[in-house]
Scaffold this motif. Structure first.
Motif, mmCIF file in Angstrom:
data_model
loop_
_atom_site.group_PDB
_atom_site.id
_atom_site.type_symbol
_atom_site.label_atom_id
_atom_site.label_comp_id
_atom_site.label_asym_id
_atom_site.label_seq_id
_atom_site.Cartn_x
_atom_site.Cartn_y
_atom_site.Cartn_z
ATOM 1 N N UNK A 154 5.537 -16.643 28.495
ATOM 2 C CA UNK A 154 4.836 -15.610 29.269
ATOM 3 C C UNK A 154 4.781 -15.983 30.761
ATOM 4 N N UNK A 155 4.574 -17.269 31.034
ATOM 5 C CA UNK A 155 4.551 -17.744 32.430
ATOM 6 C C UNK A 155 5.922 -17.560 33.076
ATOM 7 N N UNK A 156 6.976 -17.864 32.329
ATOM 8 C CA UNK A 156 8.344 -17.712 32.861
ATOM 9 C C UNK A 156 8.642 -16.242 33.163
ATOM 10 N N UNK A 157 8.198 -15.343 32.268
ATOM 11 C CA UNK A 157 8.379 -13.902 32.512
ATOM 12 C C UNK A 157 7.609 -13.474 33.770
ATOM 13 N N UNK A 158 6.418 -14.027 33.933
ATOM 14 C CA UNK A 158 5.599 -13.726 35.127
ATOM 15 C C UNK A 158 6.293 -14.216 36.404
ATOM 16 N N UNK A 159 6.896 -15.397 36.337
ATOM 17 C CA UNK A 159 7.630 -15.932 37.487
ATOM 18 C C UNK A 159 8.798 -15.014 37.880
ATOM 19 N N UNK A 160 9.471 -14.469 36.872
ATOM 20 C CA UNK A 160 10.608 -13.593 37.172
ATOM 21 C C UNK A 160 10.140 -12.314 37.883
ATOM 22 N N UNK A 161 8.985 -11.794 37.451
ATOM 23 C CA UNK A 161 8.451 -10.585 38.089
ATOM 24 C C UNK A 161 8.037 -10.848 39.539
ATOM 25 N N UNK A 162 7.546 -12.058 39.810
ATOM 26 C CA UNK A 162 7.074 -12.383 41.164
ATOM 27 C C UNK A 162 8.223 -12.756 42.092
ATOM 28 N N UNK A 163 9.135 -13.640 41.617
ATOM 29 C CA UNK A 163 10.154 -14.225 42.499
ATOM 30 C C UNK A 163 11.541 -13.594 42.352
ATOM 31 N N UNK A 164 11.736 -12.741 41.335
ATOM 32 C CA UNK A 164 13.050 -12.132 41.057
ATOM 33 C C UNK A 164 14.136 -13.191 40.832
ATOM 34 N N UNK A 165 13.736 -14.353 40.398
ATOM 35 C CA UNK A 165 14.684 -15.436 40.146
ATOM 36 C C UNK A 165 14.036 -16.431 39.191
ATOM 37 N N UNK A 166 14.880 -17.151 38.448
ATOM 38 C CA UNK A 166 14.357 -18.181 37.548
ATOM 39 C C UNK A 166 14.972 -19.542 37.851
ATOM 40 N N UNK A 167 15.577 -19.710 39.023
ATOM 41 C CA UNK A 167 16.117 -21.013 39.397
ATOM 42 C C UNK A 167 14.988 -21.940 39.849
ATOM 43 N N UNK A 168 15.097 -23.202 39.459
ATOM 44 C CA UNK A 168 14.045 -24.180 39.762
ATOM 45 C C UNK A 168 13.695 -24.217 41.255
ATOM 46 N N UNK A 169 14.708 -24.182 42.100
ATOM 47 C CA UNK A 169 14.490 -24.388 43.539
ATOM 48 C C UNK A 169 13.914 -23.172 44.247
ATOM 49 N N UNK A 170 13.979 -22.009 43.604
ATOM 50 C CA UNK A 170 13.553 -20.776 44.271
ATOM 51 C C UNK A 170 12.150 -20.343 43.866
ATOM 52 N N UNK A 171 11.487 -21.131 43.018
ATOM 53 C CA UNK A 171 10.129 -20.776 42.568
ATOM 54 C C UNK A 171 9.132 -21.726 43.220
ATOM 55 N N UNK A 172 8.155 -21.164 43.905
ATOM 56 C CA UNK A 172 7.080 -21.966 44.498
ATOM 57 C C UNK A 172 5.776 -21.170 44.377
ATOM 58 N N UNK A 173 5.112 -21.343 43.259
ATOM 59 C CA UNK A 173 3.914 -20.547 42.949
ATOM 60 C C UNK A 173 2.710 -21.122 43.697
ATOM 61 N N UNK A 174 1.986 -20.276 44.443
ATOM 62 C CA UNK A 174 0.936 -20.768 45.335
ATOM 63 C C UNK A 174 -0.480 -20.312 44.958
ATOM 64 N N UNK A 175 -0.619 -19.429 43.975
ATOM 65 C CA UNK A 175 -1.961 -18.980 43.571
ATOM 66 C C UNK A 175 -2.606 -20.007 42.656
ATOM 67 N N UNK A 176 -3.894 -20.264 42.870
ATOM 68 C CA UNK A 176 -4.603 -21.254 42.057
ATOM 69 C C UNK A 176 -5.135 -20.575 40.795
ATOM 70 N N UNK A 177 -4.449 -20.770 39.693
ATOM 71 C CA UNK A 177 -4.798 -20.104 38.442
ATOM 72 C C UNK A 177 -4.707 -21.126 37.310
ATOM 73 N N UNK A 178 -5.872 -21.457 36.723
ATOM 74 C CA UNK A 178 -5.878 -22.492 35.678
ATOM 75 C C UNK A 178 -5.118 -22.048 34.436
ATOM 76 N N UNK A 179 -5.168 -20.766 34.107
ATOM 77 C CA UNK A 179 -4.500 -20.245 32.906
ATOM 78 C C UNK A 179 -2.981 -20.423 33.016
ATOM 79 N N UNK A 180 -2.442 -20.124 34.200
ATOM 80 C CA UNK A 180 -1.003 -20.307 34.429
ATOM 81 C C UNK A 180 -0.653 -21.796 34.329
ATOM 82 N N UNK A 181 -1.478 -22.644 34.940
ATOM 83 C CA UNK A 181 -1.247 -24.093 34.904
ATOM 84 C C UNK A 181 -1.286 -24.621 33.470
ATOM 85 N N UNK A 182 -2.311 -24.191 32.699
ATOM 86 C CA UNK A 182 -2.458 -24.674 31.329
ATOM 87 C C UNK A 182 -1.278 -24.229 30.459
ATOM 88 N N UNK A 183 -0.882 -22.947 30.591
ATOM 89 C CA UNK A 183 0.244 -22.430 29.800
ATOM 90 C C UNK A 183 1.536 -23.163 30.149
#
Length: 440
Positions: A154-183
């Protein structure tokens, strides 16, 4: 990178030839040598299609092919069975999955092979395991891994919606969300495994054949550490804010697991619990987010992969001859197999992180990282190191000393077994001289 992939794909029909047993071992070593020759200090090298190696995955890929070779070398009891070709195919499938995990550049593809590696491992445990309890251990392994890793999807799907990419180097998530971190971290904590999520590991180790135990201890536990490193770069803010939670659990958990090791009656169980203890220290190093902690954890992954795999090989050698893994039967083995006593001592010595081994260097780096993260952790770390020495010494002294139930001594080992054990020990020593390569 695609050439190694094609080599493994075209190796598949060769597994059903009459010489496949030795041909497979030769090919694993050959691919490992090819990978060794491609080292480059740049960030990503050997890029081809969706695959690439960086300094983080380089040594883990080499370890994958090396353990893949040693797995077959240790499974001589299956060589003359009718199912030996299928056994080789399952092992190749597992090595292929691990190779893909360490080389893909996309988060989703990594998740895909992370899940798929469960299937060949389950076939190994259920097909070539020892007791009927292997069905329960397979169930534990399956549901622990599946339950923990679904939130990650679910986190990976969320990353794709935000960044339009799933490459390691192109994702830099900046929101502080414990649920995302835990998942994000939960799937890898189970795979490592961290204390409290470790119940599947002793069951899987005890019921798995020796090749299953070797790949579990040598590589599949390292997938958890590798995933945490990759995701900590993608969500640095969350790891910086919330890592103290798991750091605290690891400090207490590693001490408790080390104490549990001292009451084990089964040799394989003790080695499995010692893996949980060492992976707890490895996780502590990763959670400090410091260079020393990261380097120490990475070195511990490689050192523990070789050391733990060698201990499982030794446990299997005594099991094949005495048909028991109990400490109460495996006593006084210095009378039964005196020639293996020195090798067992070296492996236990390395397991308690003594010099000259890569394990010692890794533990020093982890301690520096942990003390810089929280100065009072030095008291816990000293206690953990002391207990680690205790259960390693307990493993050696309880099994190789004492009263043996027969009254005569003879040499019963084969050259293949000496080669197998020496090939575990030598890399741990030689890697100290290549320590500079890990600083890139």
């Amino acid at each position: 990178m695609m050439k190694y992939l094609i080599m493994m794909v075209f190796l598949t029909p060769c597994l059903f030839l009459s010489i496949s047993w030795y041909f497979y071992q030769f090919m694993m070593l050959l691919i490992m040598i090819f990978v060794l020759m491609t080292f480059n200090s740049s960030f990503f090298f050997n890029l081809s299609y969706f695959l690439g190696i960086d300094s983080l995955s380089y040594w883990l890929i080499i370890l994958t092919f090396f353990i893949g070779f040693l797995m077959i070398k240790s499974s001589s009891s299956i060589q003359f069975n009718s199912s030996n070709n299928f056994f080789l195919f399952v092992n190749l499938l597992l090595v292929f999955c691990l190779f893909m995990i360490f080389t893909v550049l996309s988060v989703f593809k990594m998740y895909l092979f992370f899940e798929f590696s469960l299937i060949p491992l389950m076939i190994l445990i259920l097909g070539w395991g020892y007791q009927p309890e292997r069905l329960i251990s397979g169930l534990y392994l399956f549901f622990y891994t599946l339950f923990a890793s679904l939130p990650l999807l679910l986190v990976i799907m969320n990353f794709y919606l935000i960044f339009n990419s799933l490459f390691f180097d192109l994702i830099n998530y900046m929101n502080l969300n414990f649920l995302v971190y835990f998942s994000m971290i939960f799937a890898f904590l189970v795979k490592l495994p961290m204390f409290m999520f470790h119940f599947w590991l002793p069951k899987a180790h005890v019921q798995a054949p020796v090749s299953g135990s070797m790949i579990l201890a040598g590589l599949l536990l390292k997938v958890g550490g590798y995933g945490i490193i990759r995701f900590s770069f993608m969500y640095e803010l969350g790891f910086n804010c919330y890592s103290y939670i798991w750091f605290s659990f690891c400090l207490f958990g590693t001490i408790l697991v080390s104490l549990i090791c001292l009451i084990q009656g089964d040799v394989k169980c003790l080695i499995a619990y010692s893996s949980v203890s060492h992976m707890g220290m490895c996780l502590m190093g990763l959670l400090t987010l410091s260079k020393c902690g990261l380097l120490g954890s990475y070195l511990m992954m490689i050192g523990h992969g070789l050391c733990s795999s060698g201990l499982f090989c030794l446990a299997n050698m005594t099991y094949e001859r005495l048909s028991s893994r109990s400490f109460f039967v495996n006593k006084g083995l210095i009378s039964f197999m005196p020639n293996l006593c020195m090798i067992m001592f070296i492996l236990c010595f390395y397991n308690m992180s003594c010099p000259p081994s890569i394990n010692f260097v890794s533990e020093v780096f982890i301690m520096i990282g942990c003390i810089s993260y929280w100065s009072n952790s030095v008291y816990y770390l000293l206690f953990i190191s002391f207990l680690s020495a205790c259960f390693s010494f307990y493993l050696f002294s309880f099994s190789y000393h004492g009263q043996y139930f027969m009254m005569y001594s003879y040499m019963i080992n084969m050259v293949r077994e000496y080669l197998l054990l020496i090939m575990h020990i030598i890399p741990m020593f030689l890697l100290i001289f290549l320590i500079d390569l890990f600083f890139y």
